[in-house]
Design a protein around this motif. Structure first.
Motif, mmCIF file in Angstrom:
data_model
loop_
_atom_site.group_PDB
_atom_site.id
_atom_site.type_symbol
_atom_site.label_atom_id
_atom_site.label_comp_id
_atom_site.label_asym_id
_atom_site.label_seq_id
_atom_site.Cartn_x
_atom_site.Cartn_y
_atom_site.Cartn_z
ATOM 1 N N UNK A 1 27.970 27.104 -5.334
ATOM 2 C CA UNK A 1 28.951 26.086 -5.698
ATOM 3 C C UNK A 1 28.539 24.713 -5.159
ATOM 4 N N UNK A 2 28.082 24.674 -3.899
ATOM 5 C CA UNK A 2 27.625 23.414 -3.332
ATOM 6 C C UNK A 2 26.392 22.878 -4.033
ATOM 7 N N UNK A 3 25.493 23.786 -4.387
ATOM 8 C CA UNK A 3 24.260 23.414 -5.069
ATOM 9 C C UNK A 3 24.544 22.798 -6.440
ATOM 10 N N UNK A 4 25.376 23.453 -7.225
ATOM 11 C CA UNK A 4 25.697 22.941 -8.563
ATOM 12 C C UNK A 4 26.429 21.603 -8.486
ATOM 13 N N UNK A 5 27.296 21.466 -7.487
ATOM 14 C CA UNK A 5 27.996 20.197 -7.295
ATOM 15 C C UNK A 5 27.004 19.088 -6.982
ATOM 16 N N UNK A 6 26.045 19.381 -6.120
ATOM 17 C CA UNK A 6 25.047 18.372 -5.739
ATOM 18 C C UNK A 6 24.213 17.928 -6.937
ATOM 19 N N UNK A 7 23.789 18.882 -7.754
ATOM 20 C CA UNK A 7 22.988 18.534 -8.936
ATOM 21 C C UNK A 7 23.780 17.646 -9.895
ATOM 22 N N UNK A 8 25.013 18.062 -10.172
ATOM 23 C CA UNK A 8 25.838 17.302 -11.117
ATOM 24 C C UNK A 8 26.082 15.878 -10.616
ATOM 25 N N UNK B 1 21.995 5.690 -2.006
ATOM 26 C CA UNK B 1 23.401 5.932 -1.646
ATOM 27 C C UNK B 1 23.978 7.065 -2.473
ATOM 28 N N UNK B 2 23.710 7.039 -3.766
ATOM 29 C CA UNK B 2 24.232 8.084 -4.639
ATOM 30 C C UNK B 2 23.703 9.458 -4.280
ATOM 31 N N UNK B 3 22.401 9.535 -3.925
ATOM 32 C CA UNK B 3 21.809 10.815 -3.548
ATOM 33 C C UNK B 3 22.446 11.357 -2.274
ATOM 34 N N UNK B 4 22.676 10.477 -1.299
ATOM 35 C CA UNK B 4 23.273 10.901 -0.033
ATOM 36 C C UNK B 4 24.708 11.375 -0.219
ATOM 37 N N UNK B 5 25.488 10.630 -0.976
ATOM 38 C CA UNK B 5 26.888 10.996 -1.199
ATOM 39 C C UNK B 5 26.981 12.319 -1.955
ATOM 40 N N UNK B 6 26.084 12.534 -2.930
ATOM 41 C CA UNK B 6 26.078 13.789 -3.671
ATOM 42 C C UNK B 6 25.795 14.968 -2.739
ATOM 43 N N UNK B 7 24.874 14.798 -1.803
ATOM 44 C CA UNK B 7 24.552 15.855 -0.838
ATOM 45 C C UNK B 7 25.757 16.194 0.021
ATOM 46 N N UNK B 8 26.433 15.173 0.521
ATOM 47 C CA UNK B 8 27.584 15.386 1.404
ATOM 48 C C UNK B 8 28.716 16.097 0.662
ATOM 49 N N UNK B 9 28.992 15.663 -0.565
ATOM 50 C CA UNK B 9 30.079 16.292 -1.328
ATOM 51 C C UNK B 9 29.726 17.745 -1.652
ATOM 52 N N UNK B 10 28.462 18.003 -1.955
ATOM 53 C CA UNK B 10 28.041 19.378 -2.210
ATOM 54 C C UNK B 10 28.285 20.272 -1.002
ATOM 55 N N UNK B 11 27.977 19.779 0.189
ATOM 56 C CA UNK B 11 28.226 20.554 1.400
ATOM 57 C C UNK B 11 29.721 20.701 1.680
ATOM 58 N N UNK B 12 30.513 19.700 1.299
ATOM 59 C CA UNK B 12 31.967 19.810 1.462
ATOM 60 C C UNK B 12 32.529 20.943 0.599
ATOM 61 N N UNK B 13 31.963 21.106 -0.587
ATOM 62 C CA UNK B 13 32.377 22.214 -1.459
ATOM 63 C C UNK B 13 32.006 23.547 -0.821
ATOM 64 N N UNK B 14 30.810 23.632 -0.244
ATOM 65 C CA UNK B 14 30.385 24.866 0.434
ATOM 66 C C UNK B 14 31.295 25.164 1.623
ATOM 67 N N UNK B 15 31.666 24.135 2.364
ATOM 68 C CA UNK B 15 32.574 24.312 3.499
ATOM 69 C C UNK B 15 33.920 24.855 3.039
ATOM 70 N N UNK B 16 34.449 24.287 1.958
ATOM 71 C CA UNK B 16 35.733 24.752 1.431
ATOM 72 C C UNK B 16 35.653 26.214 1.005
ATOM 73 N N UNK B 17 34.530 26.601 0.407
ATOM 74 C CA UNK B 17 34.337 27.994 0.005
ATOM 75 C C UNK B 17 34.287 28.923 1.206
ATOM 76 N N UNK B 18 33.635 28.476 2.286
ATOM 77 C CA UNK B 18 33.572 29.288 3.504
ATOM 78 C C UNK B 18 34.947 29.500 4.122
ATOM 79 N N UNK B 19 35.716 28.437 4.204
ATOM 80 C CA UNK B 19 37.070 28.556 4.753
ATOM 81 C C UNK B 19 37.943 29.453 3.879
#
Length: 434
Positions: free
Chosen positions: A163-170, A184-202
């Motif tokens: 889920x985090x991976x697909x979010x990052x690509x999109x 900036x866009x690449x960095x923000x995409x990475x952070x949001x992708x990890x936020x999705x992974x975090x939400x999935x873990x919780x």
């Protein structure tokens, strides 16, 4: 047969997830390289060790807590097992706060230390600014994965990473290519992708009603035990990036910007291979920890043997594929014709050490899975030390080609060390459990 099925059920999702995390690492390079060019690719490559440090802290802490959780649960110590989960979460939170504050204040000196200069420095600083501000999401995104896997959720751990991976690509496509936000866009995409992974873990931990939040009992002592084990998986995560730092500086000294860009392309693809091998070790770690916790050393060794065979086969297949596709690696990242030609020549040298690395990675995972902390530390951190020594000697006689060969030779020497440590550790366990 049953043990083999269980092994596959744990290892297959882990390998797939780790392969995705490797692709995750190169996504920014792909989009930025094809948008900004060689200089953007070099900037991300030089800055990436900081990203890896943040995510490595999450992996190390999460894995340390997960190993303790598996061993305690196998021994029937339910309350201590649950306390390790809570301690891990508290530790992750503290690490996130410290990372955000300290790395943000030190980002410019750190970039200089990593060898960034001029335009590469400016682009790297732009990228790191947002990566560091998103430390919380990255540390929890990577830190919850081992906890999920050691709770029997290998498939769910994989799905959170997908889920985090697909979010990052999109978002990379949207931010970098459509909106033209560059670094900036690449960095923000990475952070949001990890936020999705975090939400999935919780979400998984809540679904399974795992008591993961709250004030842990005797937190300093629990955190100390987590740290003792977690230093090894943290080192495995960071080792390629310590290598990245050493290789970037050597490339800059002996081959200039063209060699740095060449290594950037190689590092991106070879990292995927490294993570596949790590996925074998991470996947079988819960099983080895459980058997070790029950005192079933023979069963633990059987699992380790299956991991050796699996890592060797996967390593060999990946070597063949990368060798056949070596001419397309540079163009994949938008590299110039000159850099792409260098990649095609240098990549086969990197493939020489892969099977040796496969043995070392599985051996290290077996060490920390069974609380053989000293052996795991020595093996993990010996590889970059060996590389440093070789880089100080070999390129003086053979130039940039010697830089490439230093990497392969360091992996071969590390595998020899792994063999010796394995024999010593097996003898020690035989005495303890006989």
């Amino acid at each position: 047969m049953k043990q083999l099925k269980t092994f596959a059920a744990y290892v297959a999702p882990s390998v797939f997830a780790c392969a995705l995390s490797g692709i995750y690492a190169i996504v920014d390079g792909f989009f930025v390289g094809n948008s900004v060019g060689d200089i953007g690719l070099s900037a991300i490559n030089i800055a990436y060790p900081v990203t890896a440090l943040i995510q490595g802290l999450g992996t190390g802490i999460g894995m340390g807590g997960a190993v303790m959780y598996s061993i305690r649960r196998a021994r029937g110590e339910k309350k201590l097992a649950e306390n390790n989960i809570k301690s891990s979460m508290m530790f992750l939170l503290l690490a996130a706060v410290l990372c955000t504050v300290l790395l943000y204040l030190m980002r410019e000196p750190v970039l200089s230390l990593l060898g960034a200069q001029g335009r590469i420095f400016d682009l790297g600083e732009e990228y790191l600014r947002y990566i560091i501000l998103g430390s919380l999401f990255q540390i929890f995104g990577t830190g919850t994965v081992p906890l999920i896997r050691n709770n029997g959720g290998s498939v769910c751990a994989m799905l959170t990473m997908v889920a985090g991976f697909l979010t990052n690509i999109a978002l990379d496509y949207l931010f970098v290519w459509v909106f033209g936000m560059g670094m900036t866009g690449a960095a923000v995409a990475t952070v949001i992708g990890q936020a999705v992974a975090m939400a999935g873990g919780f979400a998984y931990l809540l679904w399974k009603k795992v008591p993961f939040w709250g004030v842990p009992h005797a937190f300093p002592a629990a955190a100390g035990r987590i740290l003792q084990i977690g230093l090894a998986p943290f080192g495995i995560t960071m080792s390629p990036n310590l290598t990245l730092l050493l290789m970037n500086r050597a490339c800059a000294s002996y081959g200039g910007d063209q060699a740095v860009a060449c290594y950037a392309c190689i590092a991106y693809v070879i990292t995927i291979l490294y993570l596949i091998l790590q996925g074998v070790g991470d996947g079988c770690q819960p099983l080895m920890s459980q058997e070790y916790g029950k005192g079933e050393v023979k069963s633990m060794k059987k699992i380790r043997s299956m991991a050796y065979i699996t890592a060797a086969v996967m390593g060999a297949v990946c070597m063949a594929v990368l060798y056949l596709l070596r001419g397309g690696v540079g163009p994949l990242f938008g590299a110039s014709a000159e850099v792409s030609a260098d990649v095609s020549v240098a990549l086969p040298i990197f493939l020489v050490g892969i099977l040796f690395l496969a043995f070392s990675r599985v051996t290290t995972s077996a060490f920390y899975a069974c609380e053989q902390n000293a052996a795991s530390y020595l093996l993990v951190y010996a590889e970059p030390v060996l590389l440093l020594v070789l880089l100080l000697v070999i390129p003086r006689f053979s130039g940039q080609t010697g830089v490439w060969w230093s990497m392969a030779l360091s992996q071969i020497l590390a595998s020899v060390l792994a063999w010796g440590l394995k024999i010593a550790a097996d003898g020690k366990m035989k005495k303890v459990f006989s």
